[in-house]
Motif scaffolding. Structure first.
Motif, PDB file in Angstrom:
ATOM      1  N   LYS A  39       0.819  -1.207   0.000  1.00  0.00           N
ATOM      2  CA  LYS A  39       0.000   0.000   0.000  1.00  0.00           C
ATOM      3  C   LYS A  39       0.854   1.259   0.000  1.00  0.00           C
ATOM      4  N   ASP A  40       2.103   1.153   0.420  1.00  0.00           N
ATOM      5  CA  ASP A  40       2.967   2.319   0.551  1.00  0.00           C
ATOM      6  C   ASP A  40       3.400   2.889  -0.796  1.00  0.00           C
ATOM      7  N   TYR A  41       3.087   2.189  -1.880  1.00  0.00           N
ATOM      8  CA  TYR A  41       3.459   2.682  -3.208  1.00  0.00           C
ATOM      9  C   TYR A  41       2.398   3.601  -3.808  1.00  0.00           C
ATOM     10  N   VAL A  42       1.343   3.887  -3.048  1.00  0.00           N
ATOM     11  CA  VAL A  42       0.270   4.768  -3.517  1.00  0.00           C
ATOM     12  C   VAL A  42       0.059   5.891  -2.521  1.00  0.00           C
ATOM     13  N   SER A  43      -0.108   7.102  -3.047  1.00  0.00           N
ATOM     14  CA  SER A  43      -0.404   8.267  -2.208  1.00  0.00           C
ATOM     15  C   SER A  43      -1.864   8.660  -2.371  1.00  0.00           C
ATOM     16  N   GLY A  44      -2.368   9.405  -1.420  1.00  0.00           N
ATOM     17  CA  GLY A  44      -3.755   9.854  -1.460  1.00  0.00           C
ATOM     18  C   GLY A  44      -4.068  10.639  -2.716  1.00  0.00           C
ATOM     19  N   GLY A  45      -5.259  10.385  -3.265  1.00  0.00           N
ATOM     20  CA  GLY A  45      -5.711  11.116  -4.436  1.00  0.00           C
ATOM     21  C   GLY A  45      -5.233  10.555  -5.760  1.00  0.00           C
ATOM     22  N   GLU A  46      -4.405   9.515  -5.758  1.00  0.00           N
ATOM     23  CA  GLU A  46      -3.883   8.975  -7.008  1.00  0.00           C
ATOM     24  C   GLU A  46      -4.881   8.007  -7.648  1.00  0.00           C
ATOM     25  N   SER A  47      -4.684   7.757  -8.932  1.00  0.00           N
ATOM     26  CA  SER A  47      -5.533   6.822  -9.667  1.00  0.00           C
ATOM     27  C   SER A  47      -4.856   5.449  -9.684  1.00  0.00           C
ATOM     28  N   VAL A  48      -5.643   4.415  -9.391  1.00  0.00           N
ATOM     29  CA  VAL A  48      -5.107   3.062  -9.247  1.00  0.00           C
ATOM     30  C   VAL A  48      -5.912   2.086 -10.098  1.00  0.00           C
ATOM     31  N   ASN A 110      -1.701   6.364 -12.029  1.00  0.00           N
ATOM     32  CA  ASN A 110      -0.503   6.571 -11.218  1.00  0.00           C
ATOM     33  C   ASN A 110       0.116   5.253 -10.782  1.00  0.00           C
ATOM     34  N   ALA A 111      -0.738   4.276 -10.526  1.00  0.00           N
ATOM     35  CA  ALA A 111      -0.257   2.979 -10.036  1.00  0.00           C
ATOM     36  C   ALA A 111      -1.117   1.858 -10.597  1.00  0.00           C
ATOM     37  N   VAL A 112      -0.472   0.749 -10.891  1.00  0.00           N
ATOM     38  CA  VAL A 112      -1.166  -0.447 -11.372  1.00  0.00           C
ATOM     39  C   VAL A 112      -0.806  -1.605 -10.444  1.00  0.00           C
ATOM     40  N   GLN A 139       1.261   5.851 -15.923  1.00  0.00           N
ATOM     41  CA  GLN A 139       1.850   7.176 -16.141  1.00  0.00           C
ATOM     42  C   GLN A 139       3.363   7.112 -16.085  1.00  0.00           C
ATOM     43  N   MET A 140       4.013   8.047 -16.762  1.00  0.00           N
ATOM     44  CA  MET A 140       5.456   8.178 -16.629  1.00  0.00           C
ATOM     45  C   MET A 140       5.786   8.461 -15.163  1.00  0.00           C
ATOM     46  N   GLY A 141       6.706   7.725 -14.608  1.00  0.00           N
ATOM     47  CA  GLY A 141       7.028   7.849 -13.192  1.00  0.00           C
ATOM     48  C   GLY A 141       6.123   7.021 -12.303  1.00  0.00           C
ATOM     49  N   GLY A 142       5.099   6.395 -12.906  1.00  0.00           N
ATOM     50  CA  GLY A 142       4.164   5.591 -12.138  1.00  0.00           C
ATOM     51  C   GLY A 142       4.743   4.233 -11.773  1.00  0.00           C
ATOM     52  N   VAL A 143       4.041   3.549 -10.887  1.00  0.00           N
ATOM     53  CA  VAL A 143       4.540   2.298 -10.329  1.00  0.00           C
ATOM     54  C   VAL A 143       3.629   1.139 -10.693  1.00  0.00           C
ATOM     55  N   ILE A 144       4.215  -0.041 -10.819  1.00  0.00           N
ATOM     56  CA  ILE A 144       3.431  -1.265 -10.973  1.00  0.00           C
ATOM     57  C   ILE A 144       3.843  -2.232  -9.870  1.00  0.00           C
ATOM     58  N   VAL A 145       2.842  -2.885  -9.279  1.00  0.00           N
ATOM     59  CA  VAL A 145       3.083  -3.860  -8.208  1.00  0.00           C
ATOM     60  C   VAL A 145       2.414  -5.171  -8.624  1.00  0.00           C
ATOM     61  N   ILE A 146       3.216  -6.211  -8.736  1.00  0.00           N
ATOM     62  CA  ILE A 146       2.733  -7.518  -9.187  1.00  0.00           C
ATOM     63  C   ILE A 146       3.047  -8.564  -8.128  1.00  0.00           C
ATOM     64  N   SER A 147       2.098  -9.447  -7.887  1.00  0.00           N
ATOM     65  CA  SER A 147       2.407 -10.618  -7.059  1.00  0.00           C
ATOM     66  C   SER A 147       2.026 -11.873  -7.832  1.00  0.00           C
ATOM     67  N   VAL A 228       8.075  -4.981  -8.047  1.00  0.00           N
ATOM     68  CA  VAL A 228       7.726  -3.556  -8.061  1.00  0.00           C
ATOM     69  C   VAL A 228       8.565  -2.891  -9.138  1.00  0.00           C
ATOM     70  N   GLY A 229       7.901  -2.232 -10.078  1.00  0.00           N
ATOM     71  CA  GLY A 229       8.601  -1.569 -11.170  1.00  0.00           C
ATOM     72  C   GLY A 229       8.151  -0.136 -11.340  1.00  0.00           C
ATOM     73  N   ARG A 230       8.923   0.616 -12.097  1.00  0.00           N
ATOM     74  CA  ARG A 230       8.633   2.033 -12.337  1.00  0.00           C
ATOM     75  C   ARG A 230       8.708   2.317 -13.834  1.00  0.00           C
ATOM     76  N   LYS A 231       7.775   3.115 -14.324  1.00  0.00           N
ATOM     77  CA  LYS A 231       7.799   3.536 -15.728  1.00  0.00           C
ATOM     78  C   LYS A 231       8.590   4.828 -15.832  1.00  0.00           C
ATOM     79  N   LYS A 232       9.732   4.781 -16.536  1.00  0.00           N
ATOM     80  CA  LYS A 232      10.591   5.949 -16.630  1.00  0.00           C
ATOM     81  C   LYS A 232      10.789   6.356 -18.091  1.00  0.00           C
TER      82      LYS A 232
END
Length: 232
Positions: A39-48, A110-112, A139-147, A228-232
């Motif tokens: 959960k720490d990879y997402v901030s308030g107000g972001e799109s998931v 923002n996060a997937v 999004q550019m700079g966004g994060v992906i979390v996969i399990s 955990v990955g990042r789109k750069k």
């Protein structure tokens, strides 16, 4: 794996999860405690985006963050259960109608998140296609979390070995590190679920080849592989 076999497995997966939706949802009312750190990879107000949302339980992790959430799942019955459970203007659930493309513009979320889903996607070609599509909508700079489940454990290795043996005698159309694992609902109905046994390197390679930079790839509590990955 032949494309026709992958399509057949996807159809069986949809039908199977529709059959066991209520029992499956009952046994998954709370999120796994050892994975709550995601959960720490997402901030308030972001799109998931929650790809493979099931009954929507991932939302529990973000209850205090006021996120704009979209959940997708192959099972229409699971989607309906999620809709009945979570009613909020910022929460949306939809059924997956195509694995070739998502109905979102590029750089949208923002996060997937995709929790315990990719090991159910049959064939390397399909997994690559979905990973690239998730990259597109991040999004550019966004994060992906996969399990993915760590199936290289004593309790599951027998299932993998059965598939190996069947392949050697020409009785399996699955790929080498695939297997079937059953799930029984309250009525005794058995759903044989397809699984692909990922290793850390394979999971990391799948998403790095899709375009993500690797921030983290490890086994948690011997049960799950987390990427955990990042789109750069």
């Amino acid at each position: 794996m032949e494309k026709s076999e992958a399509i057949k497995i996807l159809q069986e997966t949809e039908q199977g999860y529709d059959r066991i939706a209520e029992k499956f949802s009952e046994t998954r009312k709370r999120f796994w405690g050892d994975l709550e750190f995601i959960k720490d990879y997402v901030s308030g107000g972001e799109s998931v985006l929650d790809y493979g949302c099931g009954n929507g339980r991932l939302l529990e992790l973000f209850s205090e963050k006021n996120i704009d959430y979209t959940g997708l799942d192959i099972s229409g019955k699971m989607v309906n259960l999620a809709k009945g459970k979570y009613q909020d203007p910022l929460v949306k659930f939809r059924k997956i109608t195509s694995f070739d493309s998502l109905t979102f513009p590029g750089n949208y979320f923002n996060a997937v998140y995709s929790i315990a889903v990719f090991h159910h996607l049959p064939s390397q070609a399909l997994r690559q296609k979905v990973a690239k599509e998730l990259y597109r909508v991040t999004q550019m700079g966004g994060v992906i979390v996969i399990s993915a489940w760590n199936l290289w454990q004593k309790k599951y290795c027998g299932n993998i070995l059965v598939n190996w043996a069947n392949k050697l005698i020409g009785r399996s159309q699955l790929d080498w590190n695939d297997c079937w694992i059953d799930f029984k609902d309250n009525r005794g109905n058995v759903f044989n679920r397809y699984h692909h046994a990922f290793g850390k390197r394979e999971l990391g390679r799948l998403f790095s080849q899709a375009g993500f930079s690797i921030e983290r790839c490890k086994i948690v509590n011997k049960k799950n592989i987390i990427f955990v990955g990042r789109k750069k």
